[in-house]
Design an enzyme around this catalytic site. Structure first.
Site, mmCIF file in Angstrom:
data_model
loop_
_atom_site.group_PDB
_atom_site.id
_atom_site.type_symbol
_atom_site.label_atom_id
_atom_site.label_comp_id
_atom_site.label_asym_id
_atom_site.label_seq_id
_atom_site.Cartn_x
_atom_site.Cartn_y
_atom_site.Cartn_z
ATOM 1 N N LYS A 158 0.809 -1.187 0.000
ATOM 2 C CA LYS A 158 0.000 0.000 0.000
ATOM 3 C C LYS A 158 0.859 1.261 0.000
ATOM 4 O O LYS A 158 0.383 2.350 -0.316
ATOM 5 C CB LYS A 158 -0.887 0.043 1.276
ATOM 6 C CG LYS A 158 -1.788 -1.131 1.437
ATOM 7 C CD LYS A 158 -2.440 -1.045 2.828
ATOM 8 C CE LYS A 158 -2.892 -2.421 3.227
ATOM 9 N NZ LYS A 158 -3.165 -2.533 4.633
ATOM 10 N N GLY A 159 2.118 1.106 0.396
ATOM 11 C CA GLY A 159 2.973 2.264 0.699
ATOM 12 C C GLY A 159 3.064 3.304 -0.402
ATOM 13 O O GLY A 159 3.235 4.484 -0.125
ATOM 14 N N GLU A 167 7.529 2.541 -6.056
ATOM 15 C CA GLU A 167 7.695 2.073 -4.665
ATOM 16 C C GLU A 167 7.810 3.266 -3.733
ATOM 17 O O GLU A 167 8.235 4.346 -4.142
ATOM 18 C CB GLU A 167 8.999 1.257 -4.556
ATOM 19 C CG GLU A 167 8.815 -0.238 -4.394
ATOM 20 C CD GLU A 167 8.248 -0.690 -3.050
ATOM 21 O OE1 GLU A 167 7.540 0.081 -2.371
ATOM 22 O OE2 GLU A 167 8.497 -1.841 -2.687
ATOM 23 N N ASP A 168 7.449 3.063 -2.471
ATOM 24 C CA ASP A 168 7.653 4.118 -1.479
ATOM 25 C C ASP A 168 9.107 4.194 -1.044
ATOM 26 O O ASP A 168 9.705 5.258 -0.988
ATOM 27 C CB ASP A 168 6.723 3.918 -0.265
ATOM 28 C CG ASP A 168 6.781 2.507 0.318
ATOM 29 O OD1 ASP A 168 7.490 1.626 -0.227
ATOM 30 O OD2 ASP A 168 6.107 2.264 1.340
ATOM 31 N N ASP A 180 14.724 -0.625 0.756
ATOM 32 C CA ASP A 180 15.476 -0.825 1.992
ATOM 33 C C ASP A 180 16.543 -1.897 1.718
ATOM 34 O O ASP A 180 17.592 -1.598 1.148
ATOM 35 C CB ASP A 180 14.441 -1.238 3.052
ATOM 36 C CG ASP A 180 14.986 -1.305 4.454
ATOM 37 O OD1 ASP A 180 15.939 -0.597 4.758
ATOM 38 O OD2 ASP A 180 14.435 -2.071 5.262
ATOM 39 N N VAL A 216 11.076 5.609 9.009
ATOM 40 C CA VAL A 216 10.277 6.790 8.687
ATOM 41 C C VAL A 216 8.827 6.418 8.383
ATOM 42 O O VAL A 216 8.530 5.314 7.931
ATOM 43 C CB VAL A 216 10.876 7.565 7.484
ATOM 44 C CG1 VAL A 216 12.223 8.166 7.856
ATOM 45 C CG2 VAL A 216 11.008 6.680 6.248
ATOM 46 N N ARG A 247 0.114 6.742 7.668
ATOM 47 C CA ARG A 247 0.245 6.899 6.210
ATOM 48 C C ARG A 247 -0.267 8.241 5.730
ATOM 49 O O ARG A 247 0.140 8.741 4.696
ATOM 50 C CB ARG A 247 -0.542 5.801 5.474
ATOM 51 C CG ARG A 247 0.002 4.391 5.650
ATOM 52 C CD ARG A 247 -0.691 3.453 4.666
ATOM 53 N NE ARG A 247 -0.550 2.048 5.003
ATOM 54 C CZ ARG A 247 0.457 1.272 4.640
ATOM 55 N NH1 ARG A 247 1.442 1.769 3.939
ATOM 56 N NH2 ARG A 247 0.482 0.006 4.983
HETATM 57 P P1 IMP Z 1 12.938 -4.231 1.229
HETATM 58 O O1 IMP Z 1 12.554 -5.548 0.627
HETATM 59 O O2 IMP Z 1 13.772 -4.434 2.481
HETATM 60 O O3 IMP Z 1 13.596 -3.275 0.284
HETATM 61 O O4 IMP Z 1 11.596 -3.658 1.792
HETATM 62 C C1 IMP Z 1 11.001 -2.520 1.373
HETATM 63 C C2 IMP Z 1 9.677 -2.360 2.090
HETATM 64 O O5 IMP Z 1 9.861 -2.317 3.512
HETATM 65 C C3 IMP Z 1 9.057 -1.037 1.727
HETATM 66 O O6 IMP Z 1 8.221 -1.137 0.596
HETATM 67 C C4 IMP Z 1 8.297 -0.676 2.981
HETATM 68 O O7 IMP Z 1 7.005 -1.258 2.955
HETATM 69 C C5 IMP Z 1 9.073 -1.301 4.113
HETATM 70 N N1 IMP Z 1 9.967 -0.317 4.765
HETATM 71 C C6 IMP Z 1 11.323 -0.289 4.748
HETATM 72 N N2 IMP Z 1 11.805 0.746 5.459
HETATM 73 C C7 IMP Z 1 10.736 1.417 5.939
HETATM 74 C C8 IMP Z 1 10.578 2.611 6.753
HETATM 75 O O8 IMP Z 1 11.526 3.286 7.189
HETATM 76 N N3 IMP Z 1 9.290 2.971 7.036
HETATM 77 C C9 IMP Z 1 8.207 2.293 6.586
HETATM 78 N N4 IMP Z 1 8.301 1.178 5.819
HETATM 79 C C10 IMP Z 1 9.555 0.738 5.499
HETATM 80 MG MG MG Z 2 6.081 -1.023 0.536
#
Ligand code: IMP
Ligand code: MG
Length: 179
Positions: A42-43, A98-99, A102, A152, A164
């Site tokens: 949803k982000g 994407e939001d 990470d 964040v 959100r």
């Molecule tokens: P990745 O697979 O570790 O890159 O995960 C990315 C997902 O983790 C993002 O789409 C977010 O939903 C969540 N995420 C990672 N860091 C944050 C943060 O600081 N705040 C909120 N959601 C986060």
């Molecule tokens: Mg996300």
């Protein structure tokens, strides 16, 4: 809600200026092309809705929803597709929105999955990037801000489904997620 914040990382104005810049960059890269913009729920929903209003090419929309397997807060890289695309993306120009990136594991999985469907092109547009936490190399074609390794919320990003709707992007006080 704001008292849960340690500080404001990005203001509403900084975000909207950057989102317009990203929209203009996409508009000039895809001039005369038809684009399919895919939001990752949803982000990304708030970012995507602002972004697409700064894009002036012919655009269609679709969404995917994913969730990581397991209860651990650490990303495992195993992703489950909760909602798949409605459209066939073969021979189409696709941008994934994407939001935040990470570890990069979610996007790596999605990219591999979508490439098997033979799009004409597949790019990524993310509002935020936390490069310190990256576990897999991913090329971010359009990126709003690189941010430090802090949790964040706001502008679509949540903690436990909350925050959100905040207009700014805030760093949460650790007490909030450690309680
Ligand atoms: P990745 O697979 O570790 O890159 O995960 C990315 C997902 O983790 C993002 O789409 C977010 O939903 C969540 N995420 C990672 N860091 C944050 C943060 O600081 N705040 C909120 N959601 C986060
Ligand atoms: Mg996300």
């Amino acid at each position: 809600m704001r008292t849960d914040a340690e500080k404001i990382l990005l203001t509403e104005k900084e975000i909207s200026d950057k989102v317009k810049e990203l929209g203009q960059a996409i508009s000039s890269d895809y001039e005369n092309e038809e684009l399919l913009i895919v939001g990752i729920l949803k982000g990304a929903f708030i970012f995507m809705s602002d972004l697409v209003r700064s894009i002036n090419c012919q655009v269609e929309f679709d969404f995917m929803a994913v969730s990581s397997y397991g209860l651990s807060s650490k990303s495992t890289g195993v992703v489950r597709i909760m909602k798949d695309l409605e459209q066939n993306i073969e021979n189409r120009h696709v941008i994934l929105v994407e939001d935040i990136v990470d570890t990069g594991l979610t996007l790596k999985y999605l990219l591999e999955n979508l490439r098997t469907r033979k799009p004409a092109s597949l790019k990524i547009c993310t509002l935020l990037d936390k490069p310190e936490r990256r576990e897999v190399q991913i090329n971010l074609d359009y990126c709003g801000f690189q941010i430090p390794d802090e949790f964040v919320v706001g502008y679509g990003l949540d903690y436990a489904e909350k925050y959100r709707n905040l207009k700014d992007i805030l760093v949460l006080r650790p007490e909030v997620y450690n309680k």
